[in-house]
Design a protein around this motif. Structure first.
Motif, PDB file in Angstrom:
ATOM      1  N   LEU A  27       0.767  -1.313   0.049  1.00  0.00           N
ATOM      2  CA  LEU A  27       0.093  -0.102  -0.091  1.00  0.00           C
ATOM      3  C   LEU A  27       0.836   1.183  -0.176  1.00  0.00           C
ATOM      4  CD1 LEU A  27      -2.667  -1.132   2.589  1.00  0.00           C
ATOM      5  CD2 LEU A  27      -2.856  -0.838  -0.006  1.00  0.00           C
ATOM      6  N   ALA A  28       1.938   1.275   0.836  1.00  0.00           N
ATOM      7  CA  ALA A  28       2.987   2.319   0.779  1.00  0.00           C
ATOM      8  C   ALA A  28       3.537   2.483  -0.684  1.00  0.00           C
ATOM      9  CB  ALA A  28       3.825   2.112   1.679  1.00  0.00           C
ATOM     10  N   ALA A  29       3.607   1.565  -1.542  1.00  0.00           N
ATOM     11  CA  ALA A  29       4.266   1.695  -2.573  1.00  0.00           C
ATOM     12  C   ALA A  29       3.294   2.615  -3.689  1.00  0.00           C
ATOM     13  CB  ALA A  29       4.868   0.486  -3.385  1.00  0.00           C
ATOM     14  N   ILE A  30       2.175   2.556  -3.492  1.00  0.00           N
ATOM     15  CA  ILE A  30       1.312   3.057  -4.417  1.00  0.00           C
ATOM     16  C   ILE A  30       1.546   4.725  -4.608  1.00  0.00           C
ATOM     17  CG2 ILE A  30      -1.388   3.758  -4.886  1.00  0.00           C
ATOM     18  CD1 ILE A  30      -1.909   1.224  -3.469  1.00  0.00           C
ATOM     19  N   GLY A  31       1.610   5.450  -3.629  1.00  0.00           N
ATOM     20  CA  GLY A  31       2.159   6.553  -3.440  1.00  0.00           C
ATOM     21  C   GLY A  31       3.366   7.082  -4.561  1.00  0.00           C
ATOM     22  N   PRO A  32       4.300   6.560  -4.068  1.00  0.00           N
ATOM     23  CA  PRO A  32       5.694   6.891  -5.157  1.00  0.00           C
ATOM     24  C   PRO A  32       5.253   6.333  -6.459  1.00  0.00           C
ATOM     25  CG  PRO A  32       6.239   5.893  -2.992  1.00  0.00           C
ATOM     26  CD  PRO A  32       4.920   5.925  -2.929  1.00  0.00           C
ATOM     27  N   GLY A  33       4.584   5.155  -6.804  1.00  0.00           N
ATOM     28  CA  GLY A  33       4.152   4.705  -8.027  1.00  0.00           C
ATOM     29  C   GLY A  33       3.468   5.924  -8.975  1.00  0.00           C
ATOM     30  N   VAL A  34       2.431   6.406  -8.199  1.00  0.00           N
ATOM     31  CA  VAL A  34       1.643   7.562  -8.672  1.00  0.00           C
ATOM     32  C   VAL A  34       2.361   8.813  -8.965  1.00  0.00           C
ATOM     33  CG1 VAL A  34      -0.199   8.960  -8.341  1.00  0.00           C
ATOM     34  CG2 VAL A  34      -0.667   6.665  -7.790  1.00  0.00           C
ATOM     35  N   GLY A  35       3.249   8.901  -8.017  1.00  0.00           N
ATOM     36  CA  GLY A  35       4.034  10.180  -8.032  1.00  0.00           C
ATOM     37  C   GLY A  35       5.189  10.192  -9.137  1.00  0.00           C
ATOM     38  N   VAL A  36       5.747   9.096  -9.813  1.00  0.00           N
ATOM     39  CA  VAL A  36       6.568   8.953 -10.350  1.00  0.00           C
ATOM     40  C   VAL A  36       6.107   8.946 -11.953  1.00  0.00           C
ATOM     41  CG1 VAL A  36       8.056   7.215 -11.670  1.00  0.00           C
ATOM     42  CG2 VAL A  36       8.360   7.614  -9.359  1.00  0.00           C
ATOM     43  N   PHE A  40       6.832  11.949 -14.530  1.00  0.00           N
ATOM     44  CA  PHE A  40       7.287  11.856 -16.093  1.00  0.00           C
ATOM     45  C   PHE A  40       6.341  12.056 -16.982  1.00  0.00           C
ATOM     46  CE2 PHE A  40      10.528   9.273 -13.869  1.00  0.00           C
ATOM     47  CZ  PHE A  40      11.597   9.749 -14.472  1.00  0.00           C
ATOM     48  N   GLY A  41       4.911  11.993 -16.760  1.00  0.00           N
ATOM     49  CA  GLY A  41       3.719  12.528 -17.640  1.00  0.00           C
ATOM     50  C   GLY A  41       3.835  14.038 -17.930  1.00  0.00           C
ATOM     51  N   ASN A  42       4.115  14.780 -16.805  1.00  0.00           N
ATOM     52  CA  ASN A  42       4.127  16.070 -17.009  1.00  0.00           C
ATOM     53  C   ASN A  42       5.432  16.575 -17.401  1.00  0.00           C
ATOM     54  OD1 ASN A  42       1.616  16.503 -16.017  1.00  0.00           O
ATOM     55  ND2 ASN A  42       2.331  16.627 -13.890  1.00  0.00           N
ATOM     56  N   GLY A  43       6.323  15.807 -17.305  1.00  0.00           N
ATOM     57  CA  GLY A  43       7.758  16.067 -18.084  1.00  0.00           C
ATOM     58  C   GLY A  43       7.863  16.100 -19.410  1.00  0.00           C
ATOM     59  N   THR A  44       7.044  15.019 -19.848  1.00  0.00           N
ATOM     60  CA  THR A  44       6.906  14.959 -21.364  1.00  0.00           C
ATOM     61  C   THR A  44       6.314  15.922 -21.911  1.00  0.00           C
ATOM     62  OG1 THR A  44       7.043  12.328 -20.770  1.00  0.00           O
ATOM     63  CG2 THR A  44       6.114  13.210 -23.339  1.00  0.00           C
ATOM     64  N   ARG A  58      14.714  18.213 -17.459  1.00  0.00           N
ATOM     65  CA  ARG A  58      15.017  16.891 -17.071  1.00  0.00           C
ATOM     66  C   ARG A  58      15.653  16.784 -15.725  1.00  0.00           C
ATOM     67  NH1 ARG A  58      17.997  16.117 -21.398  1.00  0.00           N
ATOM     68  NH2 ARG A  58      16.243  15.442 -22.646  1.00  0.00           N
ATOM     69  N   THR A  59      16.336  17.669 -15.383  1.00  0.00           N
ATOM     70  CA  THR A  59      16.896  17.921 -14.030  1.00  0.00           C
ATOM     71  C   THR A  59      15.972  17.915 -12.964  1.00  0.00           C
ATOM     72  OG1 THR A  59      18.727  19.375 -14.868  1.00  0.00           O
ATOM     73  CG2 THR A  59      18.313  19.422 -12.544  1.00  0.00           C
ATOM     74  N   ASN A  60      14.830  18.598 -13.178  1.00  0.00           N
ATOM     75  CA  ASN A  60      13.634  18.602 -12.292  1.00  0.00           C
ATOM     76  C   ASN A  60      13.149  17.286 -12.068  1.00  0.00           C
ATOM     77  OD1 ASN A  60      14.048  21.135 -11.403  1.00  0.00           O
ATOM     78  ND2 ASN A  60      12.507  22.148 -12.751  1.00  0.00           N
ATOM     79  N   GLN A  61      12.918  16.596 -13.219  1.00  0.00           N
ATOM     80  CA  GLN A  61      12.337  15.229 -13.310  1.00  0.00           C
ATOM     81  C   GLN A  61      13.160  14.223 -12.561  1.00  0.00           C
ATOM     82  OE1 GLN A  61      12.289  14.243 -17.521  1.00  0.00           O
ATOM     83  NE2 GLN A  61       9.908  14.148 -17.566  1.00  0.00           N
TER      84      GLN A  61
END
Length: 83
Positions: A27-36, A40-44, A58-61
């Motif tokens: 359950l704790a891994a859901i948050g970082p997964g969504v965050g990543v 990367f979606g917004n970076g693209t 890219r640096t901020n990503q």
């Protein structure tokens, strides 16, 4: 006879504790997964809109990815700390 019963109860209790920590980490891994995914979606999208700012984006990503993965690592360590 009761000593054998206590051993079985103790073994099942520790098995449940291990399972609970695994479920907690899942359950704790859901948050970082969504965050990543958001990072990367917004970076693209940002790279598609402003290709000249690729270095800064890219640096901020990479920084955002590192912070999200640090949260995931903290989550897995907590399973070992609180046994």
């Amino acid at each position: 006879m009761s000593a054998a019963l206590e051993t079985v109860n103790l073994a099942s209790a520790t098995a449940f504790t291990g399972s609970a920590s695994a479920i907690g980490y899942g359950l704790a891994a859901i948050g970082p997964g969504v965050g990543v995914g958001i990072i990367f979606g917004n970076g693209t999208q940002a790279l598609a809109r402003q290709p000249e700012a690729a270095g800064l984006i890219r640096t901020n990503q990479i920084m955002g990815f590192a912070f999200c993965e640090a949260l995931a690592l903290i989550g897995i360590v907590m399973g070992f700390v609180f046994k």
